[in-house]
Structures are given as structure tokens and as C-alpha cells.
Design a protein around this motif. Structure first.
Motif, PDB file in Angstrom:
ATOM      1  N   LEU A   1       0.745  -1.162  -0.676  1.00  0.00           N
ATOM      2  CA  LEU A   1      -0.059  -0.229   0.315  1.00  0.00           C
ATOM      3  C   LEU A   1       1.250   1.479   0.263  1.00  0.00           C
TER       4      LEU A   1
ATOM      5  N   GLY B   1      -2.631   4.848   1.179  1.00  0.00           N
ATOM      6  CA  GLY B   1      -3.913   3.397   1.667  1.00  0.00           C
ATOM      7  C   GLY B   1      -4.302   2.843   0.094  1.00  0.00           C
ATOM      8  N   ARG B   2      -3.640   3.755  -0.628  1.00  0.00           N
ATOM      9  CA  ARG B   2      -4.184   2.538  -1.535  1.00  0.00           C
ATOM     10  C   ARG B   2      -3.188   1.624  -2.474  1.00  0.00           C
TER      11      ARG B   2
ATOM     12  N   ARG C   1      -8.229   1.930  -3.584  1.00  0.00           N
ATOM     13  CA  ARG C   1      -8.478   1.469  -1.915  1.00  0.00           C
ATOM     14  C   ARG C   1      -9.014   0.308  -1.651  1.00  0.00           C
TER      15      ARG C   1
END
Ligand SMILES: Cc1cc2nc3c(=O)[nH]c(=O)nc-3n(C[C@H](O)[C@H](O)[C@H](O)COP(=O)(O)OP(=O)(O)OC[C@H]3O[C@@H](n4cnc5c(N)ncnc54)[C@H](O)[C@@H]3O)c2cc1C
Length: 295
Positions: free
Chosen positions: A203, A207-208, A237
Motif C-alpha cells: 500500500l 492507503g491505496r 483502495r
């Protein structure tokens, strides 16, 4: 049945083993012997010479440096299973080791031997692919590094040259926000997989999903990557809807055959479910809260 007669060599260094490979015509390498010995006994392999590599102490390691987790050619499945380093940092390896065969086979069989054997039902190939790992080989012309993506050709056939010894498997040390997992369906303890899925997610700070790796077991002619699912995940995500679609894409890209354990449709559905579960665990281990996996 007893094996046909063969000569046996027990080299103590990699150089010695490679020079035997180069100088002898009809020879086979013996590591843990868990596939090789049955092949010899059933005379599916009848080499004139067996090169037993078990005395090459320099190949017996499982360690991490700044860049790589390195698994030497004599590291056994049980070494991975018992390793604190693996338990702490390498989720997919920790998931896989106890699911390989049975304790006897895990005590003797090597991870590298299983990769060299290239059985599409083998578990480690999927893990190596999901982690974008590498195979290190030593031949008469020196060392060669083969990306896992370029290693498996056909069932029991790889791009390892016949004069080369596989010396090491390696995968990159996990990034800060990285997690991985392996899920396998088998009928009973000790069985090969009916289907399996290894997932690795990296990630970004936001947070992707920066990088996704998915390797599939027993649903094609080799261990394969689910590249459509990987592409669908990257830049998104993590979440159950995303993983659901990734599971569907992995299933669509798989190519299982019907057999006595299940028909192809069923195995495709299993690829879908196992991939979703592996992704959910990988995301959790990368630092996210686990979400419910749809069936
Ligand atoms: C009953 C049974 C159940 C099993 N279940 C599973 C399972 O659930 N999942 C799974 O992943 N695997 C399974 N296996 C396979 C098992 O993982 C392999 O038999 C074993 O790990 C192979 O490693 P080995 O060290 O015993 O290799 P060996 O049997 O010694 O060698 C296997 C092959 O690899 C070659 N080879 C070995 N090491 C090298 C090297 N360093 N360089 C070049 N060539 C090499 C040998 O020449 C031979 O062709 C099962 C096997 C059995 C017999």
C-alpha cells in the motif's frame, strides 16, 4: 519396485556439484528426495548418476538481508514453518509451509526442490510469483538470476538449464505497508491443492494499493499469476467489493481441468473465494482492518 542401479556423488561445494553436472551425461540432482526417490523407485527417472547435494552446507540457510529474504537450496519446508523471521514478517510463507504435504515430507523436502520440480499443484511457485521473487542458479558460466515470471514453462519443466544448480530462491524484503497470505483448498491433510491463491499487497502512504501480486496453484499448466486481477487492484483502495471483482477476474483467468476431485467450474469458484480471502488477509497484514469476504 526398486530403483535401477546408479552411481552416487556427494559434492561438498556448489562448484563441485556444477562441475559434476557439466562432466556427467545422464545425471539427476537429489535434494530432499521427496519427489526424486519415488521417481527413481518407480523408474520414472533412470539416471546413470545421482548427484546428492545434501552435503553442501553453504546451501543450508534461510535469512534476510537489507534487500531480500533468501532461501538456500537446502532449506526444508519445516525450516520455513519453524522460522520466527517468517512468522513475523512473511505471511504467505507462514501460511504455506504447514499446508505442504505432511510433516515427514516437510522435514526432508526442500522449498527449492519443490520449485525445481515445477509441479503446477505445488504451493511455493504461487508464493514466489505473488512476491515477484527470483530464482538464483549456478552453472558453468557463473550465476544467473531468473525472475519467477520467467521460470515455469510447462508441468515439470522450467527454464533452468540442465547444467545449472538452483542455489537460492529470494523475494524482496517487505515494504512498510505490505502484507501477504496464502489460501489453499485440499481434500485432506497431506494432499496437494485442488486450488490455491497467494496474494501480496503493497500500500502507498495514502492507503491505496501500489502493487498487487497474485499467484494461483493447480488451476493451469504451471503456477500462474492472475494478472487481470492484479491490474484491477492497483491504484485502488482495498475493500471487499474490490476484492470480490479481483476474485472474479482471477477465476476468469484461471484454466482448471475437471478431475476426480472436482469439475472445472467448481475450481474456478474456489479460485474466486480463495483469492478474496488471501487478499483480505494480505490487506489486514499490511495494516488494514479485515473486511468480510463475500462467498
Ligand atoms: C505425497 C506427497 C505430497 C506432496 N504434497 C505437496 C503439497 O501439498 N504442496 C507442495 O508444494 N508440494 C507437495 N509435495 C511435493 C514436495 O514439496 C516435493 O516433493 C519436495 O519438496 C521436493 O523437494 P525435494 O527437496 O524433496 O526435491 P527432490 O525430490 O530431491 O527433487 C525434486 C526435483 O527437483 C530437482 N532438484 C532438487 N533440488 C534441485 C536444485 N537445487 N537444483 C536443481 N534441481 C533440483 C531434482 O533433480 C528433481 O527433479 C508432495 C510430495 C509428495 C510425495
Amino acid at each position: 519396485m526398486k530403483p535401477a542401479q546408479f552411481e552416487q556423488h556427494e559434492p561438498e561445494t556448489v562448484e563441485e556439484a556444477v562441475s559434476l553436472l557439466e562432466s556427467l551425461d545422464d545425471r539427476a540432482i537429489l535434494a530432499g528426495g521427496q519427489s526424486m526417490v519415488p521417481m527413481l523407485r518407480f523408474r520414472l527417472a533412470v539416471p546413470e548418476t545421482v548427484i546428492d547435494i545434501n552435503r553442501i552446507e553453504s546451501l543450508d540457510y534461510l535469512e534476510e538481508d537489507d534487500e531480500w529474504l533468501r532461501i538456500g537450496a537446502l532449506a526444508r519446508h519445516a525450516d520455513v514453518e519453524e522460522s520466527e523471521l517468517i512468522a513475523e514478517k512473511y505471511g504467505s510463507f507462514a501460511d504455506t509451509a504447514p499446508l505442504v504435504a505432511d510433516p515427514q515430507i516437510r522435514n526432508r523436502g526442500t522449498v527449492a526442490g519443490a520449485i525445481a520440480q515445477a509441479d503446477p499443484k505445488g504451493d511455493w511457485g504461487s508464493v514466489l510469483l505473488a512476491h515477484e521473487g527470483e530464482v538464483v542458479a549456478q552453472g558453468p558460466d557463473g550465476e544467473r538470476v531468473i525472475p519467477a515470471d520467467d521460470f515455469f514453462l510447462l508441468p515439470y519443466d522450467t527454464t533452468l538449464d540442465e547444467n545449472e544448480l538452483l542455489t537460492e530462491l529470494r523475494v524482496p524484503v517487505p515494504a512498510d505497508r505490505e502484507g501477504s497470505a496464502y489460501h489453499k483448498l485440499k481434500r485432506k491433510v497431506g494432499d496437494y491443492a485442488m486450488a490455491g491463491s497467494a496474494a501480496r499487497l503493497v500500500l502507498d502512504e495514502d492507503g491505496r494499493i501500489e502493487r498487487a501480486g497474485i499467484g494461483l496453484t493447480a488451476v493451469d499448466i504451471t503456477n500462474v499469476r492472475a494478472t487481470d486481477a492484479e491490474a484491477h487492484l492497483e491504484g485502488e483502495r482495498p475493500g471487499s467489493e474490490l476484492f470480490k471483482r479481483a476474485g472474479e477476474l482471477a477465476a476468469e483467468q484461471s484454466n482448471p481441468e475437471s478431475d476426480e476431485h472436482g469439475d472445472a467450474d467448481y475450481k474456478e469458484r474456489m479460485v474466486n473465494v480463495l483469492t478474496q480471502r488471501a487478499l483480505a488477509d494480505a490487506a489486514e497484514r499490511a495494516g488494514l482492518v479485515k473486511r468480510r469476504v463475500s462467498q
